[in-house]
Scaffold this motif. Structure first.
Motif, PDB file in Angstrom:
ATOM      1  N   LEU A  76       0.829  -1.207   0.000  1.00 45.19           N
ATOM      2  CA  LEU A  76       0.000   0.000   0.000  1.00 45.19           C
ATOM      3  C   LEU A  76       0.862   1.256   0.000  1.00 45.19           C
ATOM      4  N   SER A  77       1.861   1.293   0.869  1.00 47.34           N
ATOM      5  CA  SER A  77       2.689   2.497   0.982  1.00 47.34           C
ATOM      6  C   SER A  77       3.510   2.729  -0.280  1.00 47.34           C
ATOM      7  N   ALA A  78       3.968   1.660  -0.922  1.00 48.96           N
ATOM      8  CA  ALA A  78       4.738   1.820  -2.159  1.00 48.96           C
ATOM      9  C   ALA A  78       3.890   2.482  -3.232  1.00 48.96           C
ATOM     10  N   GLY A  79       2.657   2.012  -3.382  1.00 46.11           N
ATOM     11  CA  GLY A  79       1.782   2.595  -4.391  1.00 46.11           C
ATOM     12  C   GLY A  79       1.460   4.045  -4.105  1.00 46.11           C
ATOM     13  N   VAL A  80       1.093   4.339  -2.867  1.00 42.40           N
ATOM     14  CA  VAL A  80       0.672   5.694  -2.522  1.00 42.40           C
ATOM     15  C   VAL A  80       1.853   6.661  -2.474  1.00 42.40           C
ATOM     16  N   VAL A  81       2.915   6.276  -1.751  1.00 41.32           N
ATOM     17  CA  VAL A  81       4.031   7.201  -1.552  1.00 41.32           C
ATOM     18  C   VAL A  81       4.781   7.462  -2.854  1.00 41.32           C
ATOM     19  N   VAL A  82       5.091   6.415  -3.607  1.00 37.58           N
ATOM     20  CA  VAL A  82       5.890   6.604  -4.825  1.00 37.58           C
ATOM     21  C   VAL A  82       5.044   7.169  -5.968  1.00 37.58           C
ATOM     22  N   ILE A  83       3.972   6.470  -6.320  1.00 36.88           N
ATOM     23  CA  ILE A  83       3.217   6.857  -7.520  1.00 36.88           C
ATOM     24  C   ILE A  83       2.407   8.133  -7.306  1.00 36.88           C
ATOM     25  N   ILE A  84       1.819   8.293  -6.136  1.00 34.86           N
ATOM     26  CA  ILE A  84       0.941   9.438  -5.919  1.00 34.86           C
ATOM     27  C   ILE A  84       1.664  10.624  -5.292  1.00 34.86           C
ATOM     28  N   LEU A  85       2.442  10.395  -4.234  1.00 29.68           N
ATOM     29  CA  LEU A  85       3.034  11.515  -3.507  1.00 29.68           C
ATOM     30  C   LEU A  85       4.369  11.990  -4.074  1.00 29.68           C
ATOM     31  N   MET A  86       5.240  11.066  -4.451  1.00 27.79           N
ATOM     32  CA  MET A  86       6.575  11.454  -4.899  1.00 27.79           C
ATOM     33  C   MET A  86       6.636  11.817  -6.379  1.00 27.79           C
ATOM     34  N   THR A  87       5.799  11.223  -7.173  1.00 23.24           N
ATOM     35  CA  THR A  87       5.930  11.364  -8.622  1.00 23.24           C
ATOM     36  C   THR A  87       5.831  12.801  -9.138  1.00 23.24           C
ATOM     37  N   PRO A  88       4.926  13.662  -8.622  1.00 23.55           N
ATOM     38  CA  PRO A  88       4.913  15.039  -9.147  1.00 23.55           C
ATOM     39  C   PRO A  88       6.268  15.734  -9.048  1.00 23.55           C
ATOM     40  N   ALA A  89       6.925  15.601  -7.905  1.00 30.73           N
ATOM     41  CA  ALA A  89       8.241  16.223  -7.745  1.00 30.73           C
ATOM     42  C   ALA A  89       9.279  15.558  -8.646  1.00 30.73           C
ATOM     43  N   LEU A  90       9.195  14.234  -8.781  1.00 32.07           N
ATOM     44  CA  LEU A  90      10.138  13.522  -9.645  1.00 32.07           C
ATOM     45  C   LEU A  90       9.951  13.899 -11.109  1.00 32.07           C
TER      46      LEU A  90
END
Length: 433
Positions: free
Chosen positions: A255-269
């Protein structure tokens, strides 16, 4: 214990409970997550101006991570009382703590006014936010599951998860609006405060709305039969339900991988690694998050029909594939950002089936404590370390975010296969029995 009729359809009271719970969860998650959208401004205002930019950024993100680290303690304490004295009371307390701490951040003096006390106060309020969300998420899952008919538990948990992820979308939209309507100087002056004050007001409204909710039938019946935990609920969990804890923790990583990486981190990346404009990145993120909320409801409903194991197999495989495709192609095809990001966000919706598994992993007497301990400890570790791991990994491998999600997705597939091979672990009869 008397069981709720399997064939009973959702009635008006059920829909009211689900709607108010999901709405409150959305507003509380907005409060917890809005910080990340203004972390750059917060770093500039709450730390010494002579501090190097990179160090201010690290300090600001460290305070953001403190919210995750505070989740286990807050969640365990709130869950303990939730198992002993009632779900509803703790359900309301968690959102009150969140509202007050978010409002406090919105009106807090900056470093220019009170010096070192500014970051200290910010850290204290962030810890309170973490404690509140630590009780809210597992408490909300338990609350709606114990209200729903047995054959609609997956839908109820998925809808609640949809509400939580909608809070992220609301945060993204609010951040986008503030950055669109105000100049950078105005955002730094007062615009960022609007986002936090709005969150505090949202939270207080949710506190009021939750007064219309009723205690769960499951807890009321346990209370009437004097079947509440006879000892410390967490002690029972760690002694008798290690398997449930292990599966819940591993699924929390997924769950955390999907939310943190794809949703939260991706805009900045997208901005830093691919040179995509912030406005375009946030707009695509809003689309992905919207589809994520729809995916949560769908995966929860499908878990009711086909079982959580099968949903995890298909959904986690889709999450791994779509994440890889997004990061592999976006550099060469930025015009496909919205559809690629949207499909990836939809696939992350598989997380709507995860609370369905957690709810069944623990008996009612210690369910709140079992889910809270497993989810919050795992999220503190994986949610807190994921940005650091991915960032360091990216220094040598640009596709590190994709590979990280692929690993988590394959783990989810493996757990799904295990659940399919062990059907006794996926019977939703345990929810009310």
């Amino acid at each position: 214990m008397t069981e709720i009729a399997v064939g009973r359809p959702l009635n008006r009271r059920d829909y009211r409970t689900l709607t108010l719970s999901a709405l409150g969860g959305a507003l509380e998650f907005y409060d917890f997550i809005i910080y990340v959208f203004f972390v750059g401004v917060v770093g500039q205002l709450f730390f010494p101006p002579e501090m190097p930019d990179w160090l201010r950024s690290v300090q600001a993100f460290a305070i953001f991570a403190a919210g995750y680290l505070a989740r286990p303690l807050g969640g365990i304490v709130i869950a303990h009382f939730g198992d002993r004295f009632g779900r509803k009371r703790m359900f309301t307390l968690s959102i009150l703590l969140m509202a007050l701490s978010t409002l406090a951040i919105g009106v807090m003096p900056t470093f220019a006014s009170i010096g070192i006390w500014a970051p200290i106060g910010l850290l204290a309020m962030r810890v309170l936010q973490g404690a509140a969300i630590g009780g809210e998420v597992p408490g909300a899952w338990v609350f709606v599951a114990e209200h729903a008919p047995r054959h609609r538990v997956g839908f109820a948990a998925g809808l609640l998860t949809c509400g939580l992820t909608a809070g992220i979308m609301i945060g993204s939209l609010v951040a986008s609006a503030i950055n669109d309507w105000l100049t950078p100087a105005e955002v730094a002056s007062y615009g960022w405060r609007l986002a936090f004050v709005l969150g505090g007001v949202f939270g207080l409204v949710s506190v009021y709305l939750r007064r219309w909710l009723e205690e769960t039938p499951v807890f009321q019946e346990m209370q009437a039969r004097k079947a509440l935990a006879a000892e410390l609920p967490l002690k029972t969990v760690l002694r008798d339900h290690v398997g449930g804890v292990a599966i819940s923790m591993l699924l929390t990583w997924v769950l955390s991988a999907g939310v943190v990486v794809i949703i939260l981190m991706t805009p900045a990346l997208l901005e830093k690694a691919y040179g995509i404009a912030p406005r375009d990145a946030l707009a695509a993120n809003a689309v992905a998050t919207l589809l994520l909320t729809l995916g949560c409801v769908a995966s929860g409903a499908l878990a009711d029909r086909f079982g959580a194991g099968k949903v995890l197999i298909v959904g986690c495989l889709a999450m791994a594939v779509t994440a890889f495709v997004l990061y592999f192609h976006i550099g060469d095809a930025p015009h496909l950002l919205v559809p690629l990001y949207g499909i990836a966000g939809l696939s992350v919706g598989v997380i709507g089936a995860i609370p369905f598994v957690m709810i069944q992993a623990f008996p009612p007497a210690v369910r709140f404590s079992g889910i809270s301990f497993s989810y919050n400890v795992a999220y503190a570790v994986f949610g807190g370390l994921t940005p650091l791991v991915v960032s360091v990994w990216m220094r040598g491998e640009p596709l590190a975010p994709a590979y990280y999600v692929v690993l988590a997705g394959l783990l989810g597939v493996a757990i799904g296969i295990y659940l399919v091979a062990s059907p006794a672990r996926t019977r939703n009869s345990r929810v009310h029995a």
